[in-house]
Design a protein around this motif. Structure first.
Motif, PDB file in Angstrom:
ATOM      1  N   UNK A   1       0.887  -1.375   0.100  1.00  0.00           N
ATOM      2  CA  UNK A   1      -0.068   0.018   0.162  1.00  0.00           C
ATOM      3  C   UNK A   1       0.882   1.216  -0.009  1.00  0.00           C
ATOM      4  N   UNK A   2       1.735   1.336   0.806  1.00  0.00           N
ATOM      5  CA  UNK A   2       2.921   2.351   0.930  1.00  0.00           C
ATOM      6  C   UNK A   2       3.406   2.818  -0.497  1.00  0.00           C
ATOM      7  N   UNK A   3       3.948   1.648  -1.103  1.00  0.00           N
ATOM      8  CA  UNK A   3       4.692   1.617  -2.412  1.00  0.00           C
ATOM      9  C   UNK A   3       3.638   2.198  -3.614  1.00  0.00           C
ATOM     10  N   UNK A   4       2.721   1.720  -3.198  1.00  0.00           N
ATOM     11  CA  UNK A   4       1.635   2.121  -4.429  1.00  0.00           C
ATOM     12  C   UNK A   4       1.142   3.624  -4.115  1.00  0.00           C
ATOM     13  N   UNK A   5       0.971   4.035  -2.941  1.00  0.00           N
ATOM     14  CA  UNK A   5       0.728   5.399  -2.637  1.00  0.00           C
ATOM     15  C   UNK A   5       1.905   6.182  -3.162  1.00  0.00           C
ATOM     16  N   UNK A   6       3.019   5.761  -2.922  1.00  0.00           N
ATOM     17  CA  UNK A   6       4.370   6.687  -3.369  1.00  0.00           C
ATOM     18  C   UNK A   6       4.443   6.642  -4.741  1.00  0.00           C
ATOM     19  N   UNK A   7       4.067   5.582  -5.651  1.00  0.00           N
ATOM     20  CA  UNK A   7       3.735   5.607  -7.168  1.00  0.00           C
ATOM     21  C   UNK A   7       3.165   6.724  -7.540  1.00  0.00           C
ATOM     22  N   UNK A   8       1.731   6.559  -6.760  1.00  0.00           N
ATOM     23  CA  UNK A   8       0.640   7.551  -7.385  1.00  0.00           C
ATOM     24  C   UNK A   8       1.254   9.101  -7.047  1.00  0.00           C
ATOM     25  N   UNK A   9       1.736   9.326  -6.145  1.00  0.00           N
ATOM     26  CA  UNK A   9       2.227  10.654  -5.619  1.00  0.00           C
ATOM     27  C   UNK A   9       3.224  11.062  -6.518  1.00  0.00           C
ATOM     28  N   UNK A  10       3.951  10.012  -7.130  1.00  0.00           N
ATOM     29  CA  UNK A  10       5.159  10.598  -8.214  1.00  0.00           C
ATOM     30  C   UNK A  10       4.460  10.622  -9.565  1.00  0.00           C
ATOM     31  N   UNK A  11       3.751  10.139  -9.947  1.00  0.00           N
ATOM     32  CA  UNK A  11       3.084   9.934 -11.088  1.00  0.00           C
ATOM     33  C   UNK A  11       2.140  11.398 -11.341  1.00  0.00           C
ATOM     34  N   UNK A  12       1.748  11.542 -10.276  1.00  0.00           N
ATOM     35  CA  UNK A  12       0.759  12.918 -10.112  1.00  0.00           C
ATOM     36  C   UNK A  12       1.498  14.274 -10.050  1.00  0.00           C
ATOM     37  N   UNK A  13       3.028  14.215  -9.567  1.00  0.00           N
ATOM     38  CA  UNK A  13       3.385  15.412  -9.312  1.00  0.00           C
ATOM     39  C   UNK A  13       2.916  15.927  -8.123  1.00  0.00           C
ATOM     40  N   UNK A  14       3.299  15.122  -7.000  1.00  0.00           N
ATOM     41  CA  UNK A  14       2.686  15.430  -5.730  1.00  0.00           C
ATOM     42  C   UNK A  14       3.184  16.901  -5.193  1.00  0.00           C
ATOM     43  N   UNK A  15       2.229  17.446  -4.688  1.00  0.00           N
ATOM     44  CA  UNK A  15       2.451  18.906  -4.251  1.00  0.00           C
ATOM     45  C   UNK A  15       1.287  19.470  -3.523  1.00  0.00           C
ATOM     46  N   UNK A  16       1.525  20.508  -2.857  1.00  0.00           N
ATOM     47  CA  UNK A  16       0.265  21.081  -2.241  1.00  0.00           C
ATOM     48  C   UNK A  16      -0.763  21.717  -2.971  1.00  0.00           C
ATOM     49  N   UNK A  17      -1.879  21.545  -2.798  1.00  0.00           N
ATOM     50  CA  UNK A  17      -2.914  22.202  -3.788  1.00  0.00           C
ATOM     51  C   UNK A  17      -2.961  23.733  -3.481  1.00  0.00           C
ATOM     52  N   UNK A  18      -3.093  24.383  -4.472  1.00  0.00           N
ATOM     53  CA  UNK A  18      -3.395  25.739  -4.226  1.00  0.00           C
ATOM     54  C   UNK A  18      -4.826  26.259  -4.457  1.00  0.00           C
ATOM     55  N   UNK A  19      -5.485  26.906  -3.518  1.00  0.00           N
ATOM     56  CA  UNK A  19      -7.021  27.200  -3.834  1.00  0.00           C
ATOM     57  C   UNK A  19      -6.936  28.130  -4.433  1.00  0.00           C
ATOM     58  N   UNK A  20      -8.042  28.352  -5.464  1.00  0.00           N
ATOM     59  CA  UNK A  20      -8.278  29.275  -6.235  1.00  0.00           C
ATOM     60  C   UNK A  20      -8.859  30.507  -5.203  1.00  0.00           C
ATOM     61  N   UNK A  21      -8.127  31.800  -5.383  1.00  0.00           N
ATOM     62  CA  UNK A  21      -8.543  32.740  -4.569  1.00  0.00           C
ATOM     63  C   UNK A  21      -9.392  33.807  -5.387  1.00  0.00           C
ATOM     64  N   UNK A  22      -9.740  33.650  -6.341  1.00  0.00           N
ATOM     65  CA  UNK A  22     -10.515  34.388  -7.309  1.00  0.00           C
ATOM     66  C   UNK A  22      -9.953  35.527  -7.811  1.00  0.00           C
ATOM     67  N   UNK A  23      -8.627  35.573  -7.583  1.00  0.00           N
ATOM     68  CA  UNK A  23      -7.735  37.080  -8.129  1.00  0.00           C
ATOM     69  C   UNK A  23      -7.601  36.655  -9.710  1.00  0.00           C
TER      70      UNK A  23
END
Length: 343
Positions: free
Chosen positions: A13-35
């Protein structure tokens, strides 16, 4: 924090989670602030081949774009706050557009549309530029446009970048060639009903679009995998530096924001992303070598500069990300197989 089970199942499970993060370019999501002037997605289903981009002078946060060839005489005003089209402009009096590739706004507030593509590199003896005033109100309208005939002094060629200098109003075209193109300067004033001859004044790399900074002192040129910003003085290119262009599926367009604080990079395709990249110095043009992507768009990653061959600016982009994904997934796959064999 999500907790995974321990033991062999937990390892998988941990390995698959790591693969998913790698493939999706893991990083913090930035909220749309409407600017305005943030990353956005072009939502209009009619815009499937956005090939040019220009920041509105009259309407903050609005960007003008158009489709590539065979779409008709249409230009779209897109709101960067929502990604929705606010106005569709139909150009009247320009004949049948052939291969529209670029858009720019002059110092008089007129919009210039470059019907300058020639995918067969010299098939057409002339190309066209269309011009009309930027509408004061954003609503669907049909406008009268002026059509200019354009030829190159050294023969026909393909081009996708048209830039109007924001101070002089002179029009420039950068030709597109895999082995390097040319920067072409138009006459001081375009003339309708006559041939406008553009002359080669400098050499440029492979270019899919370009734009002047609002003060006219810098010119950015992008290709599919990189971008460079040049000092521009007396109609000629000066020192250049790499810009952190985002990795996009078909990198086509670029423009400065109206306040010069950032570059906006666009691509072709349905629901294509426009990605903001901060300009070094925050609009005043500082000394930092590279801008910084805002990180709130869906393009994912950066495309490195192919021509530098090393150093901090060289080749640390989409290719590096792709290699990391391939290696990472391979390592995880072998680890999982080994774990299953041991179990």
């Amino acid at each position: 924090m999500r907790l995974y089970p321990t033991g062999p199942a937990g390892t998988r499970a941990a390995a698959l989670a790591a693969a998913l993060l790698l493939l999706t370019g893991a990083g913090p999501a930035v909220a749309d602030d409407g600017r305005p002037d943030r990353d956005f997605t072009i939502e209009d289903p009619r815009v499937t081949e956005s090939s040019g981009l220009a920041a509105s002078r009259a309407h903050p946060g609005v960007y003008w774009t158009h489709n590539d060839s065979d779409d008709g005489p249409y230009v779209f005003a897109v709101d960067s706050r929502t990604g929705k089209t606010l106005a569709t402009i139909t150009m009247r009096g320009v004949g049948e557009p052939r291969d529209v590739e670029a858009i720019s706004i002059g110092p008089d507030g007129d919009i210039y549309v470059g019907d300058i593509g020639d995918n067969l590199d010299g098939t057409w003896s002339h190309v066209w530029i269309y011009r009309f005033p930027e509408p004061k109100q954003l609503r669907d309208a049909t406008v009268d446009a002026v059509q200019y005939d354009v030829k190159y002094a050294d023969g026909a060629r393909n081009a996708e970048a048209l830039m109007v200098h924001p101070k002089t109003g002179r029009v420039y075209i950068a030709s597109k060639n895999e082995d390097g193109g040319g920067l072409y300067e138009g006459p001081a004033k375009l003339t309708a009903g006559a041939v406008n001859t553009f002359r080669r004044v400098d050499e440029v790399p492979w270019v899919t679009d370009g734009a002047f900074s609002p003060d006219g002192k810098r010119l950015v040129l992008r290709s599919y995998f990189s971008a460079r910003e040049y000092a521009f003085e007396n109609g000629r290119l000066g020192e250049d530096r790499s810009v952190a262009a985002p990795f996009q599926r078909q990198a086509e367009s670029v423009t400065y924001t109206a306040d010069a604080s950032a570059l906006m990079f666009g691509s072709e395709g349905a629901r294509s992303d426009v990605v903001r990249v901060e300009v070094a110095g925050g609009g005043s043009g500082g000394d930092q070598d590279r801008g910084k992507p805002s990180g709130s768009g869906g393009a994912g990653g950066e495309a490195g500069d192919q021509g530098d061959g090393g150093g901090e600016d060289g080749g640390k982009g989409g290719a590096g990300l792709g290699a990391a994904i391939v290696v990472g997934v391979g390592v995880l796959w072998f680890a999982l197989r080994r774990k299953r064999g041991q179990g």
